[in-house]
Design a protein around this motif. Sequence first.
Motif, PDB file in Angstrom:
ATOM      1  N   LEU A  60      25.090  36.996  26.625  1.00 49.00           N
ATOM      2  CA  LEU A  60      24.180  37.952  27.258  1.00 49.00           C
ATOM      3  C   LEU A  60      22.768  37.886  26.687  1.00 49.00           C
ATOM      4  O   LEU A  60      21.791  37.957  27.432  1.00 49.00           O
ATOM      5  N   THR A  61      22.638  37.705  25.373  1.00 44.61           N
ATOM      6  CA  THR A  61      21.301  37.638  24.802  1.00 44.61           C
ATOM      7  C   THR A  61      20.603  36.317  25.136  1.00 44.61           C
ATOM      8  O   THR A  61      19.376  36.281  25.215  1.00 44.61           O
ATOM      9  N   GLU A  62      21.367  35.256  25.343  1.00 45.15           N
ATOM     10  CA  GLU A  62      20.753  33.998  25.793  1.00 45.15           C
ATOM     11  C   GLU A  62      20.160  34.163  27.187  1.00 45.15           C
ATOM     12  O   GLU A  62      19.079  33.669  27.475  1.00 45.15           O
ATOM     13  N   ALA A  63      20.869  34.858  28.060  1.00 45.66           N
ATOM     14  CA  ALA A  63      20.420  35.037  29.441  1.00 45.66           C
ATOM     15  C   ALA A  63      19.372  36.136  29.574  1.00 45.66           C
ATOM     16  O   ALA A  63      18.493  36.054  30.441  1.00 45.66           O
ATOM     17  N   PHE A  64      19.464  37.143  28.736  1.00 48.01           N
ATOM     18  CA  PHE A  64      18.576  38.305  28.812  1.00 48.01           C
ATOM     19  C   PHE A  64      17.986  38.604  27.434  1.00 48.01           C
ATOM     20  O   PHE A  64      18.338  39.602  26.799  1.00 48.01           O
TER      21      PHE A  64
ATOM     22  N   HIS B 153      24.385  42.216  38.893  1.00 49.56           N
ATOM     23  CA  HIS B 153      25.724  41.924  38.374  1.00 49.56           C
ATOM     24  C   HIS B 153      26.042  40.439  38.504  1.00 49.56           C
ATOM     25  O   HIS B 153      26.659  39.854  37.599  1.00 49.56           O
ATOM     26  N   GLN B 154      25.604  39.813  39.580  1.00 49.69           N
ATOM     27  CA  GLN B 154      25.792  38.366  39.722  1.00 49.69           C
ATOM     28  C   GLN B 154      25.055  37.626  38.610  1.00 49.69           C
ATOM     29  O   GLN B 154      25.562  36.631  38.085  1.00 49.69           O
ATOM     30  N   MET B 155      23.880  38.102  38.237  1.00 46.30           N
ATOM     31  CA  MET B 155      23.122  37.483  37.148  1.00 46.30           C
ATOM     32  C   MET B 155      23.903  37.552  35.837  1.00 46.30           C
ATOM     33  O   MET B 155      23.913  36.598  35.053  1.00 46.30           O
ATOM     34  N   VAL B 156      24.570  38.681  35.611  1.00 46.36           N
ATOM     35  CA  VAL B 156      25.374  38.831  34.396  1.00 46.36           C
ATOM     36  C   VAL B 156      26.569  37.876  34.440  1.00 46.36           C
ATOM     37  O   VAL B 156      26.851  37.173  33.461  1.00 46.36           O
ATOM     38  N   TYR B 157      27.259  37.816  35.581  1.00 42.32           N
ATOM     39  CA  TYR B 157      28.396  36.896  35.697  1.00 42.32           C
ATOM     40  C   TYR B 157      27.951  35.452  35.498  1.00 42.32           C
ATOM     41  O   TYR B 157      28.645  34.668  34.849  1.00 42.32           O
TER      42      TYR B 157
ATOM     43  N   ALA C 192      25.582  34.482  33.601  1.00 36.80           N
ATOM     44  CA  ALA C 192      25.332  34.339  32.160  1.00 36.80           C
ATOM     45  C   ALA C 192      26.615  34.040  31.388  1.00 36.80           C
ATOM     46  O   ALA C 192      26.574  33.441  30.311  1.00 36.80           O
ATOM     47  N   LEU C 193      27.761  34.433  31.955  1.00 36.07           N
ATOM     48  CA  LEU C 193      29.039  34.237  31.269  1.00 36.07           C
ATOM     49  C   LEU C 193      29.615  32.836  31.466  1.00 36.07           C
ATOM     50  O   LEU C 193      30.679  32.519  30.936  1.00 36.07           O
ATOM     51  N   LYS C 194      28.908  32.016  32.197  1.00 30.46           N
ATOM     52  CA  LYS C 194      29.221  30.586  32.335  1.00 30.46           C
ATOM     53  C   LYS C 194      30.669  30.307  32.716  1.00 30.46           C
ATOM     54  O   LYS C 194      31.350  29.468  32.129  1.00 30.46           O
ATOM     55  N   GLY C 195      31.163  31.037  33.718  1.00 31.74           N
ATOM     56  CA  GLY C 195      32.505  30.775  34.224  1.00 31.74           C
ATOM     57  C   GLY C 195      33.639  31.396  33.422  1.00 31.74           C
ATOM     58  O   GLY C 195      34.799  31.181  33.746  1.00 31.74           O
ATOM     59  N   GLU C 196      33.330  32.159  32.394  1.00 36.12           N
ATOM     60  CA  GLU C 196      34.382  32.747  31.551  1.00 36.12           C
ATOM     61  C   GLU C 196      34.971  34.026  32.147  1.00 36.12           C
ATOM     62  O   GLU C 196      36.057  34.449  31.763  1.00 36.12           O
ATOM     63  N   MET C 197      34.258  34.654  33.102  1.00 38.88           N
ATOM     64  CA  MET C 197      34.752  35.888  33.719  1.00 38.88           C
ATOM     65  C   MET C 197      35.969  35.576  34.568  1.00 38.88           C
ATOM     66  O   MET C 197      35.954  34.658  35.379  1.00 38.88           O
ATOM     67  N   GLY C 198      37.034  36.339  34.359  1.00 40.07           N
ATOM     68  CA  GLY C 198      38.269  36.123  35.106  1.00 40.07           C
ATOM     69  C   GLY C 198      39.206  35.144  34.421  1.00 40.07           C
ATOM     70  O   GLY C 198      40.362  35.030  34.793  1.00 40.07           O
ATOM     71  N   GLY C 199      38.706  34.442  33.431  1.00 41.64           N
ATOM     72  CA  GLY C 199      39.531  33.512  32.665  1.00 41.64           C
ATOM     73  C   GLY C 199      39.700  34.058  31.256  1.00 41.64           C
ATOM     74  O   GLY C 199      40.614  34.822  30.968  1.00 41.64           O
TER      75      GLY C 199
ATOM     76  N   LEU D 215      37.669  36.135  29.799  1.00 41.65           N
ATOM     77  CA  LEU D 215      37.356  37.564  29.854  1.00 41.65           C
ATOM     78  C   LEU D 215      37.992  38.155  31.103  1.00 41.65           C
ATOM     79  O   LEU D 215      37.677  37.748  32.222  1.00 41.65           O
ATOM     80  N   HIS D 216      38.894  39.109  30.922  1.00 45.15           N
ATOM     81  CA  HIS D 216      39.658  39.656  32.042  1.00 45.15           C
ATOM     82  C   HIS D 216      38.872  40.704  32.835  1.00 45.15           C
ATOM     83  O   HIS D 216      38.886  40.704  34.051  1.00 45.15           O
ATOM     84  N   ALA D 217      38.205  41.638  32.147  1.00 43.96           N
ATOM     85  CA  ALA D 217      37.545  42.743  32.829  1.00 43.96           C
ATOM     86  C   ALA D 217      36.225  43.080  32.151  1.00 43.96           C
ATOM     87  O   ALA D 217      36.136  43.126  30.935  1.00 43.96           O
ATOM     88  N   LEU D 218      35.208  43.324  32.987  1.00 42.65           N
ATOM     89  CA  LEU D 218      33.893  43.691  32.487  1.00 42.65           C
ATOM     90  C   LEU D 218      33.305  44.749  33.408  1.00 42.65           C
ATOM     91  O   LEU D 218      32.965  44.451  34.564  1.00 42.65           O
ATOM     92  N   ALA D 219      33.220  45.965  32.919  1.00 38.45           N
ATOM     93  CA  ALA D 219      32.565  47.052  33.663  1.00 38.45           C
ATOM     94  C   ALA D 219      31.073  46.952  33.349  1.00 38.45           C
ATOM     95  O   ALA D 219      30.688  46.875  32.186  1.00 38.45           O
ATOM     96  N   LEU D 220      30.247  46.937  34.380  1.00 44.12           N
ATOM     97  CA  LEU D 220      28.811  46.727  34.193  1.00 44.12           C
ATOM     98  C   LEU D 220      27.989  47.955  34.575  1.00 44.12           C
ATOM     99  O   LEU D 220      28.252  48.593  35.593  1.00 44.12           O
ATOM    100  N   LYS D 221      26.986  48.212  33.759  1.00 37.24           N
ATOM    101  CA  LYS D 221      25.925  49.162  34.076  1.00 37.24           C
ATOM    102  C   LYS D 221      24.632  48.405  33.784  1.00 37.24           C
ATOM    103  O   LYS D 221      24.384  48.014  32.634  1.00 37.24           O
TER     104      LYS D 221
END
Length: 77
Positions: free
Chosen positions: A12-16, A51-55, A57-64, A66-72
């Motif tokens: 996240l800090t690399e992307a933002f 939220h797409q920008m955050v996903y 940033a996770l470089k494909g790790e979301m859903g694999g 990392l199972h769940a990420l609630a975003l604000k």
Amino acid sequence: MGMSRETLTKYLTEAFPDAEITLTDLAGDDNHWQAEIVSAQFAGVPRVRQHQMVYDALKGEMGGVLHALALKTRAPA
């Protein structure tokens, strides 16, 4: 499995780099996180795209790894 706070923070800090990021491990298992991200990059950007920008940033790790990420997400006031 799961993603450590350090790894999630790194992505996240690399992307933002300007962001204020608050992470909460919702289940204590490194697999269910809440992220509050305040970044100037979100100014004028619709919430869905933020939220797409955050996903992205996770470089494909979301859903694999990392199972769940609630975003604000929001731009600074």
